[in-house]
Design a protein around this motif. Structure first.
Motif, PDB file in Angstrom:
ATOM      1  N   GLN A   5       0.835  -1.216   0.000  1.00 27.35           N
ATOM      2  CA  GLN A   5       0.000   0.000   0.000  1.00 27.35           C
ATOM      3  C   GLN A   5       0.865   1.260   0.000  1.00 27.35           C
ATOM      4  O   GLN A   5       0.557   2.233  -0.676  1.00 27.35           O
ATOM      5  N   GLU A   6       1.939   1.209   0.763  1.00 25.77           N
ATOM      6  CA  GLU A   6       2.851   2.358   0.800  1.00 25.77           C
ATOM      7  C   GLU A   6       3.440   2.619  -0.586  1.00 25.77           C
ATOM      8  O   GLU A   6       3.490   3.755  -1.045  1.00 25.77           O
ATOM      9  N   VAL A   7       3.890   1.550  -1.231  1.00 27.37           N
ATOM     10  CA  VAL A   7       4.499   1.712  -2.556  1.00 27.37           C
ATOM     11  C   VAL A   7       3.451   2.224  -3.550  1.00 27.37           C
ATOM     12  O   VAL A   7       3.702   3.160  -4.321  1.00 27.37           O
ATOM     13  N   ASP A   8       2.278   1.627  -3.492  1.00 30.94           N
ATOM     14  CA  ASP A   8       1.238   1.955  -4.479  1.00 30.94           C
ATOM     15  C   ASP A   8       0.778   3.409  -4.405  1.00 30.94           C
ATOM     16  O   ASP A   8       0.219   3.928  -5.360  1.00 30.94           O
ATOM     17  N   LYS A   9       0.968   4.037  -3.278  1.00 28.60           N
ATOM     18  CA  LYS A   9       0.493   5.423  -3.197  1.00 28.60           C
ATOM     19  C   LYS A   9       1.573   6.444  -3.580  1.00 28.60           C
ATOM     20  O   LYS A   9       1.339   7.644  -3.535  1.00 28.60           O
ATOM     21  N   ARG A  10       2.748   5.952  -3.955  1.00 24.91           N
ATOM     22  CA  ARG A  10       3.803   6.869  -4.399  1.00 24.91           C
ATOM     23  C   ARG A  10       3.579   7.330  -5.839  1.00 24.91           C
ATOM     24  O   ARG A  10       3.208   6.540  -6.706  1.00 24.91           O
ATOM     25  N   ARG A  11       3.804   8.625  -6.063  1.00 29.18           N
ATOM     26  CA  ARG A  11       3.819   9.168  -7.432  1.00 29.18           C
ATOM     27  C   ARG A  11       5.069  10.045  -7.523  1.00 29.18           C
ATOM     28  O   ARG A  11       5.207  10.995  -6.742  1.00 29.18           O
ATOM     29  N   THR A  12       5.946   9.720  -8.436  1.00 28.50           N
ATOM     30  CA  THR A  12       7.221  10.443  -8.517  1.00 28.50           C
ATOM     31  C   THR A  12       7.337  11.089  -9.888  1.00 28.50           C
ATOM     32  O   THR A  12       7.329  10.393 -10.899  1.00 28.50           O
ATOM     33  N   PHE A  13       7.366  12.409  -9.892  1.00 31.88           N
ATOM     34  CA  PHE A  13       7.368  13.095 -11.192  1.00 31.88           C
ATOM     35  C   PHE A  13       8.274  14.310 -11.199  1.00 31.88           C
ATOM     36  O   PHE A  13       8.754  14.757 -10.158  1.00 31.88           O
ATOM     37  N   ALA A  14       8.531  14.820 -12.397  1.00 27.09           N
ATOM     38  CA  ALA A  14       9.318  16.045 -12.571  1.00 27.09           C
ATOM     39  C   ALA A  14       8.573  16.940 -13.541  1.00 27.09           C
ATOM     40  O   ALA A  14       7.690  16.484 -14.267  1.00 27.09           O
ATOM     41  N   ILE A  15       8.955  18.208 -13.523  1.00 23.56           N
ATOM     42  CA  ILE A  15       8.319  19.158 -14.449  1.00 23.56           C
ATOM     43  C   ILE A  15       9.275  19.444 -15.592  1.00 23.56           C
ATOM     44  O   ILE A  15      10.452  19.728 -15.363  1.00 23.56           O
ATOM     45  N   ILE A  16       8.776  19.355 -16.817  1.00 25.77           N
ATOM     46  CA  ILE A  16       9.593  19.783 -17.943  1.00 25.77           C
ATOM     47  C   ILE A  16       8.931  21.004 -18.578  1.00 25.77           C
ATOM     48  O   ILE A  16       7.711  21.063 -18.722  1.00 25.77           O
ATOM     49  N   SER A  17       9.753  21.982 -18.895  1.00 29.63           N
ATOM     50  CA  SER A  17       9.202  23.207 -19.472  1.00 29.63           C
ATOM     51  C   SER A  17      10.326  24.052 -20.023  1.00 29.63           C
ATOM     52  O   SER A  17      11.490  23.825 -19.734  1.00 29.63           O
ATOM     53  N   HIS A  18       9.954  25.036 -20.783  1.00 24.39           N
ATOM     54  CA  HIS A  18      10.905  26.025 -21.260  1.00 24.39           C
ATOM     55  C   HIS A  18      11.021  27.112 -20.174  1.00 24.39           C
ATOM     56  O   HIS A  18      10.039  27.370 -19.489  1.00 24.39           O
ATOM     57  N   PRO A  19      12.194  27.729 -20.029  1.00 22.30           N
ATOM     58  CA  PRO A  19      12.309  28.802 -19.031  1.00 22.30           C
ATOM     59  C   PRO A  19      11.172  29.828 -19.167  1.00 22.30           C
ATOM     60  O   PRO A  19      10.797  30.181 -20.294  1.00 22.30           O
ATOM     61  N   ASP A  20      10.645  30.234 -18.014  1.00 21.29           N
ATOM     62  CA  ASP A  20       9.588  31.246 -17.940  1.00 21.29           C
ATOM     63  C   ASP A  20       8.187  30.762 -18.257  1.00 21.29           C
ATOM     64  O   ASP A  20       7.242  31.548 -18.256  1.00 21.29           O
ATOM     65  N   ALA A  21       8.050  29.480 -18.523  1.00 20.29           N
ATOM     66  CA  ALA A  21       6.703  28.972 -18.795  1.00 20.29           C
ATOM     67  C   ALA A  21       5.863  28.931 -17.520  1.00 20.29           C
ATOM     68  O   ALA A  21       4.637  28.919 -17.572  1.00 20.29           O
ATOM     69  N   GLY A  22       6.567  28.903 -16.356  1.00 17.50           N
ATOM     70  CA  GLY A  22       5.827  28.919 -15.088  1.00 17.50           C
ATOM     71  C   GLY A  22       6.102  27.733 -14.182  1.00 17.50           C
ATOM     72  O   GLY A  22       5.342  27.460 -13.259  1.00 17.50           O
ATOM     73  N   LYS A  23       7.220  27.063 -14.401  1.00 16.13           N
ATOM     74  CA  LYS A  23       7.535  25.886 -13.589  1.00 16.13           C
ATOM     75  C   LYS A  23       7.617  26.222 -12.097  1.00 16.13           C
ATOM     76  O   LYS A  23       7.056  25.521 -11.254  1.00 16.13           O
ATOM     77  N   THR A  24       8.304  27.304 -11.775  1.00 15.07           N
ATOM     78  CA  THR A  24       8.466  27.669 -10.367  1.00 15.07           C
ATOM     79  C   THR A  24       7.123  28.013  -9.750  1.00 15.07           C
ATOM     80  O   THR A  24       6.810  27.593  -8.629  1.00 15.07           O
ATOM     81  N   THR A  25       6.333  28.750 -10.498  1.00 17.04           N
ATOM     82  CA  THR A  25       5.037  29.163  -9.974  1.00 17.04           C
ATOM     83  C   THR A  25       4.144  27.945  -9.740  1.00 17.04           C
ATOM     84  O   THR A  25       3.475  27.828  -8.712  1.00 17.04           O
ATOM     85  N   ILE A  26       4.160  27.030 -10.663  1.00 19.69           N
ATOM     86  CA  ILE A  26       3.291  25.860 -10.508  1.00 19.69           C
ATOM     87  C   ILE A  26       3.813  24.956  -9.385  1.00 19.69           C
ATOM     88  O   ILE A  26       3.024  24.375  -8.624  1.00 19.69           O
ATOM     89  N   THR A  27       5.121  24.884  -9.232  1.00 20.15           N
ATOM     90  CA  THR A  27       5.698  24.111  -8.122  1.00 20.15           C
ATOM     91  C   THR A  27       5.179  24.652  -6.795  1.00 20.15           C
ATOM     92  O   THR A  27       4.760  23.906  -5.907  1.00 20.15           O
ATOM     93  N   GLU A  28       5.196  25.972  -6.712  1.00 20.01           N
ATOM     94  CA  GLU A  28       4.727  26.637  -5.505  1.00 20.01           C
ATOM     95  C   GLU A  28       3.251  26.287  -5.224  1.00 20.01           C
ATOM     96  O   GLU A  28       2.881  25.989  -4.095  1.00 20.01           O
ATOM     97  N   LYS A  29       2.437  26.286  -6.246  1.00 23.68           N
ATOM     98  CA  LYS A  29       1.012  26.009  -6.056  1.00 23.68           C
ATOM     99  C   LYS A  29       0.783  24.541  -5.720  1.00 23.68           C
ATOM    100  O   LYS A  29      -0.068  24.197  -4.891  1.00 23.68           O
TER     101      LYS A  29
END
Ligand code: G4P
Length: 525
Positions: A5-29
């Motif tokens: 159950q512990e393993v199954d609830k893990r979601r591991t992801f990264a954000i890909i984007s061009h600079p200034d698209a809003g990665k930092t802002t979306i990370t914050e949200k």
């Protein structure tokens, strides 16, 4: 909760984007939804002078960018989400690429006014190495953007992936009214000025609901017509195609207005893959296996000036980590006891008691850990697929004080082992050529050579188009190549043979002339 159950609830992801698209802002949200931040506005403020917790070097602070990849873990709904941050600025490095080998899915953030941009194309190429599932967020709908249908078209054509809109925007810019959720048959109404909080969004159920006309006037009719068209012209969401990396669900919103981010997160926890297994030298290891295993995809120095240590980021592939456990270090064939692995909660760097497949742990590294290293519970296998990428930028590095050649070489090779940069030593002379994927890597290397090895170094221009690793199935042909092409050959930090091409033409001529030699743009550790 059971191990599975512990393993199954893990979601591991990264954000890909061009600079200034809003990665930092979306990370914050995203962190706001994950209760990891009390109030948005604390991850990074380029102008306010506040900096992300992941910022670690002075240089980073000066430039207001995040040089390194950090990890943030937070709960969302019933899941435990790991977000691996990737540098999004113009200057980035191989770390960015390799981080993508440690995640199970990616969020692609696109500036809806600009569409698909160069960096996104590059990063998508890297995700293709493992067919990583991609979720798409079209950002900045509070501005005048391009036509949503055009945007989806462009993603399909340029990135060669099918799009399935999950939400659809109503209006844009000053007239942005909200989004309609195609799967839930609900309209969410947007209010401006609430970007720093989790809003109580007004929901209208059903597209034909008169409440919609009352709420958004003429836009109600427009969205009804529009959706007829959209449904006819676009793909429906298909989970299998998503998991195969062939189709991306698309969400619309504004990270700054904190609108639509939660729809995307809901999609992520519902559809993104559980921790995935990985191939090794011996067999495939599955995340459901109870015995611990993991690989190192990144090494980072001086994260905290108070601890002058290096941290090796290890993705757990199977089993769980427990404080004080013994691990087998496959490359050097030794058992090591790990009592002080760290995790990277958004709030702080915390000592970790337990972590499961899918999680990232930080191991203190006193020089014995390299990128690509495997840790197991005793088995001898090594994980495959943690690549070095052919650098795109090259400089010759020179000492200010020529007596320190030894320290320079030692420092460079250690930095290369860490993956901070690549170093090439030509067979025919004593030059040291530094290769990088991002410009900033060069500055980091000089700063670290000074700080950690007490070496003053500087760069000179060098004419290199690319470096590619060379191998051959026939050892005699390789020997012959080594003799004949010696002037262009060098050894990298790990003593692997690489061909240094001054021009594109030179490279293609070499390939033509030596058909038995294979030229590689990536090299696995
Ligand atoms: P990055 O990490 O991908 O480089 O992008 P970042 O989040 O830093 O965003 C780049 C700029 O775009 C920032 O403005 C940010 O405020 C803005 N932005 C992000 N999301 C939205 C959105 O949904 N709508 C609008 N209108 N703008 C958005 P900046 O002026 O460069 O910096 P700042 O002073 O706001 O930090």
């Amino acid at each position: 909760m059971s191990f599975q159950q512990e393993v199954d609830k893990r979601r591991t992801f990264a954000i890909i984007s061009h600079p200034d698209a809003g990665k930092t802002t979306i990370t914050e949200k995203v962190l706001l939804f994950g209760n990891a931040l009390q109030k948005a506005g604390t991850v990074k403020g380029k102008k306010s002078g506040q900096h992300a917790k992941s910022d670690w070097m002075e240089m980073e602070k000066e430039r207001g960018i995040s040089v390194t990849t950090s990890v943030m873990q937070f709960p969302y709904r019933e899941c435990t989400v790991n977000l691996l941050d990737t540098p999004g600025h113009e200057d980035f490095s191989e770390d960015t690429y390799r981080t993508l080998t440690a995640v199970d899915s990616c969020l692609m953030v696109i500036d809806a006014a600009k569409g698909v941009e160069a960096r996104t194309i590059k990063l998508m190429d890297v995700t293709r190495l493992r067919d990583t599932p991609i979720i798409t967020f079209m950002n900045k709908l509070d501005r005048d953007t391009r036509d949503p249908i055009d945007l989806l078209d462009e993603v399909e054509k340029v990135l060669n992936i099918k799009c399935a809109p999950i939400t659809w925007p109503i209006g844009m810019g000053k007239e942005f009214k909200g989004v309609y959720h195609l799967l839930r048959d609900e309209t969410y109404l947007y209010k401006t000025g609430l970007g720093h909080t989790i809003q109580d969004v007004r929901v209208v159920k059903g597209l034909s609901n008169p409440e919609l006309d009352e709420a958004i006037g003429v836009y109600a009719e427009e969205i009804r017509d529009m959706l007829e068209l959209v449904k006819g012209a676009s793909n429906e969401f298909n989970h299998d195609e998503f998991l195969a990396g062939e189709l991306t669900p698309v969400f619309f919103g504004t990270a700054m207005g904190n609108f639509g981010v939660d729809h995307m997160l809901d999609g992520l926890v519902e559809w993104a893959p559980l921790p995935q297994g990985r191939e090794t030298s011996e067999r495939k290891v599955e995340s459901s296996e109870q015995k611990f295993s993991g690989f190192v995809f990144k090494i980072q120095a001086n994260m905290d000036p108070k601890h002058r240590d290096r941290i090796a980021f290890c993705r757990i592939v199977s089993g769980k980590y427990e404080k004080g456990m013994k691990m087998h270090h496959s490359r050097i064939g030794k058992d090591v006891r790990i009592s002080d692995a760290v995790t990277f909660l958004a709030s702080d760097r915390e000592l970790l008691e337990v972590a499961y497949a899918g999680d990232i742990i930080g191991l203190h590294n006193h020089g014995s850990i390299q990128i690509g290293d495997t840790f197991t519970s005793g088995e001898k296998f090594r994980f495959a697929g943690i690549p070095n990428f052919a650098p795109e930028l090259f400089k010759r590095i020179r000492l200010k004080d020529p007596l320190k050649q030894k320290q320079l070489q030692k420092g460079l090779i250690q930095l290369a082992e860490e993956g901070a940069v690549q170093v090439f030593r030509p067979l025919q002379n004593n030059d040291l050529i530094v290769g990088a994927v991002g410009v900033l890597q060069f500055d980091v290397v000089v700063a670290r050579l000074k700080g950690e090895y007490n070496v003053d170094a500087m760069y000179e221009h060098i004419n290199v188009y690319t470096a590619q690793w060379v191998t051959s199935k026939d050892p005699r042909k390789l020997d012959e190549f080594r003799r004949k092409a010696e002037a262009n050959l060098s050894l990298d930090g790990g003593d692997n043979l690489a061909y240094i091409a001054p021009t594109r033409v030179n490279l293609s001529l070499a390939k033509e002339r030596y058909p038995d030699i294979e030229f590689h743009t990536t090299r696995e550790h």
